[in-house]
Design a protein around this motif. Sequence first.
Motif, PDB file in Angstrom:
ATOM      1  N   ILE A  59       0.856  -1.192   0.000  1.00  0.00           N
ATOM      2  CA  ILE A  59       0.000   0.000   0.000  1.00  0.00           C
ATOM      3  C   ILE A  59       0.887   1.236   0.000  1.00  0.00           C
ATOM      4  O   ILE A  59       1.897   1.275   0.699  1.00  0.00           O
ATOM      5  N   ILE A  60       0.506   2.218  -0.808  1.00  0.00           N
ATOM      6  CA  ILE A  60       1.195   3.503  -0.746  1.00  0.00           C
ATOM      7  C   ILE A  60       0.196   4.543  -0.264  1.00  0.00           C
ATOM      8  O   ILE A  60      -0.819   4.796  -0.922  1.00  0.00           O
TER       9      ILE A  60
ATOM     10  N   VAL B 210      -2.778   2.528  -4.143  1.00  0.00           N
ATOM     11  CA  VAL B 210      -2.394   3.899  -3.806  1.00  0.00           C
ATOM     12  C   VAL B 210      -3.616   4.538  -3.163  1.00  0.00           C
ATOM     13  O   VAL B 210      -4.706   4.512  -3.741  1.00  0.00           O
ATOM     14  N   ALA B 211      -3.472   5.090  -1.972  1.00  0.00           N
ATOM     15  CA  ALA B 211      -4.676   5.490  -1.241  1.00  0.00           C
ATOM     16  C   ALA B 211      -4.421   6.610  -0.249  1.00  0.00           C
ATOM     17  O   ALA B 211      -3.296   6.842   0.181  1.00  0.00           O
TER      18      ALA B 211
ATOM     19  N   ALA C  68      -1.832  -1.418 -10.489  1.00  0.00           N
ATOM     20  CA  ALA C  68      -2.127  -0.649  -9.284  1.00  0.00           C
ATOM     21  C   ALA C  68      -3.619  -0.335  -9.198  1.00  0.00           C
ATOM     22  O   ALA C  68      -4.317  -0.318 -10.203  1.00  0.00           O
ATOM     23  N   GLY C  69      -4.080  -0.096  -7.992  1.00  0.00           N
ATOM     24  CA  GLY C  69      -5.443   0.370  -7.770  1.00  0.00           C
ATOM     25  C   GLY C  69      -5.384   1.679  -7.013  1.00  0.00           C
ATOM     26  O   GLY C  69      -4.325   2.078  -6.529  1.00  0.00           O
TER      27      GLY C  69
ATOM     28  N   LEU D 139       0.121   9.591  -8.367  1.00  0.00           N
ATOM     29  CA  LEU D 139       0.937   8.387  -8.186  1.00  0.00           C
ATOM     30  C   LEU D 139       0.325   7.199  -8.925  1.00  0.00           C
ATOM     31  O   LEU D 139       1.019   6.387  -9.530  1.00  0.00           O
ATOM     32  N   TYR D 140      -0.980   7.138  -8.847  1.00  0.00           N
ATOM     33  CA  TYR D 140      -1.693   6.061  -9.529  1.00  0.00           C
ATOM     34  C   TYR D 140      -1.386   6.096 -11.027  1.00  0.00           C
ATOM     35  O   TYR D 140      -1.004   5.080 -11.618  1.00  0.00           O
ATOM     36  N   SER D 141      -1.505   7.287 -11.635  1.00  0.00           N
ATOM     37  CA  SER D 141      -1.216   7.375 -13.082  1.00  0.00           C
ATOM     38  C   SER D 141       0.220   6.996 -13.369  1.00  0.00           C
ATOM     39  O   SER D 141       0.506   6.309 -14.347  1.00  0.00           O
ATOM     40  N   LEU D 142       1.093   7.458 -12.515  1.00  0.00           N
ATOM     41  CA  LEU D 142       2.511   7.149 -12.707  1.00  0.00           C
ATOM     42  C   LEU D 142       2.723   5.634 -12.802  1.00  0.00           C
ATOM     43  O   LEU D 142       3.395   5.132 -13.702  1.00  0.00           O
TER      44      LEU D 142
END
Length: 585
Positions: free
Chosen positions: A234-235, A285-286, A257-258, A246-249
């Motif tokens: 988890i980030i 990523v949350a 990734a979710g 970050l998700y797009s990255l």
Amino acid sequence: MSQSEILREYLQQYFGHDDFRLGQRQVVESILQGENVLAVFPTGSGKSLCYQLPAIMLPGITLVISPLISLMKDQVDQLSQRGIPSTFISSILSEEELLKRMHDLRQGKYKVIYIAPERFYSEGFIDALKGLHVSFVAVDEAHCISQWGHSFRPAYLRIKDLIEQVGSPIVGAFTATANRRVQEDIVRLLGLKEYRLFVSGFDRPNLEFRIEMPRDKQEFVLKFVKKNLGKPGIIYAATRKTVEDLYSLLINRGIPAGMYHAGLSSQDRVIAQDDFTRGKTTVMVATNAFGMGIDKSDIRYIIHYNMPRSLEHYYQEVGRAGRDGKLASCILLYSEEDYHLNRALININYPSVALVESVYNRVLEAGDKGIALDVLLKGNISKQILHSAVRKLIEYNYVKLKSGVIYPFLSGRKFELTQEEIDQHKKVELEKLDKMVEYCLSKRCLRCNILEYFNEEPTFTKCGSCSVCGLAADGTKRKFIDDLLKGILNVNAQTHVSNTEETGEADAALLDVLKRVRERIAQKTGVPRQAVFDDSTLERMAALKPVTRKQLFKIDAGIEQRKVELFADEFLLEIHRYLRKKTIV
Ligand code: ADP
Ligand code: ZN
């Protein structure tokens, strides 16, 4: 049969467990001997057994005070199944049901009674209890009694009174998070003259703790995730925007990734969580909205892209890693900007009293028709700040919110809220934030730091699996951090012993920097230079190099009173920058 055999027998018969977990037996024995206890055990360690077992064994009635309605209901169901007559009293009951339960209670039909603290005064509850024999009061989520805890509930302050009124029975207080200060509050505010303290089980030996200060956080994350491809992780990031970036990255690099934050539709959130739990995505990523009650035991790493605002938050979030007992990494990416970001987020929650009053006046003008929240939130001021103003008005019963419309709570109620009241909690939050920074910059074993924060005495001085002690797994070195810390920690040590005496020479280069900052502020605000900070204060700053507000206030107690906090931030930021530049080669 010996006492311990009897306890085992009950444990097996009523709960179906073979043996006690760490700490449980000691707490139960203490209570059975008539001692008050305060037990600070982490979530999932089995606190409820610590009061349920004595409740069954002691003569008379046990009251369990809990704010969690769903927990009350579950536990009452379980106890009833095991043949223990029990009930709960909370706001979800119908009037009729409440009366019936109060009737049964007076008849002495129940052995264990769960109650929400807000309900103490319902339908003569306390009077009914006076006619019965209450032998034990268990206070669950006891940190709620303290302003220093992370979820203060004013109703908890009435518990002391209740305890006295029912004849001062044995009291057990239970919580998963309470630092020393909160522990003291719990004991004092419950009125416990003598008690035994049990703190245990906070250490999670399979978690390794790392603080990193990469120049480029995104690059760090990418590299780390790629290296650990396939391992669930988890980030956490502080804002929705950062989560999305970050998700797009990650997605753009083909990483499964979710993403999860409170701004997504509930359907999207369910899908994201599901995909992650089932392993369809490996990285989540949350924001911190994610994680409550997730059922996944093999999370191998948790990265905090931003520093959380307290160690309580941090430890709760990393606690989701490595539930299977295997090694997991908890990596916190520190940067000074996070400190300011968090400060800003905290500040937003505490609007100025003038703004709150003006919002209130608008609601009064609208009168019984009310005013739609959406309309109210439109204006020149940021929506978030307006929102927090409305929240304060609701909290203090000046207005009420019904289906998106705001009404005055009582028509024409005079506005009496003060800035002090609004800010009451702010100071606590800022202090916790300072502590968090101190943790990130600490040169002592991180695990020891955490345990001590929660008042558990570490049995070691070096754990061997944190970025201060050195990491067993990948031997990551953090030389530049150590270098950076040299300066800062010397300062730390000094500020602890000295408030007013001279403490070393001013760093001339830093003094120059600080003077320039002062000049800039003076220009910008029109405040005379010496009134921003006088020369001697600057010199002391250049000598002591404070990096948190607390350290700064120690240099000169007047700073806090003079309300120069806004300036203070700019200085702290510069000192931070200066120290970093100096040590990173
Ligand atoms: P807490 O209130 O501390 O978060 P709970 O009381 O909900 O934790 O207990 C967590 C889980 O641990 C429950 O499923 C409970 O049945 C289980 N448990 C508690 N004590 C024991 C024990 N001695 N042996 C085995 N399981 C236990
Ligand atoms: Zn360590």
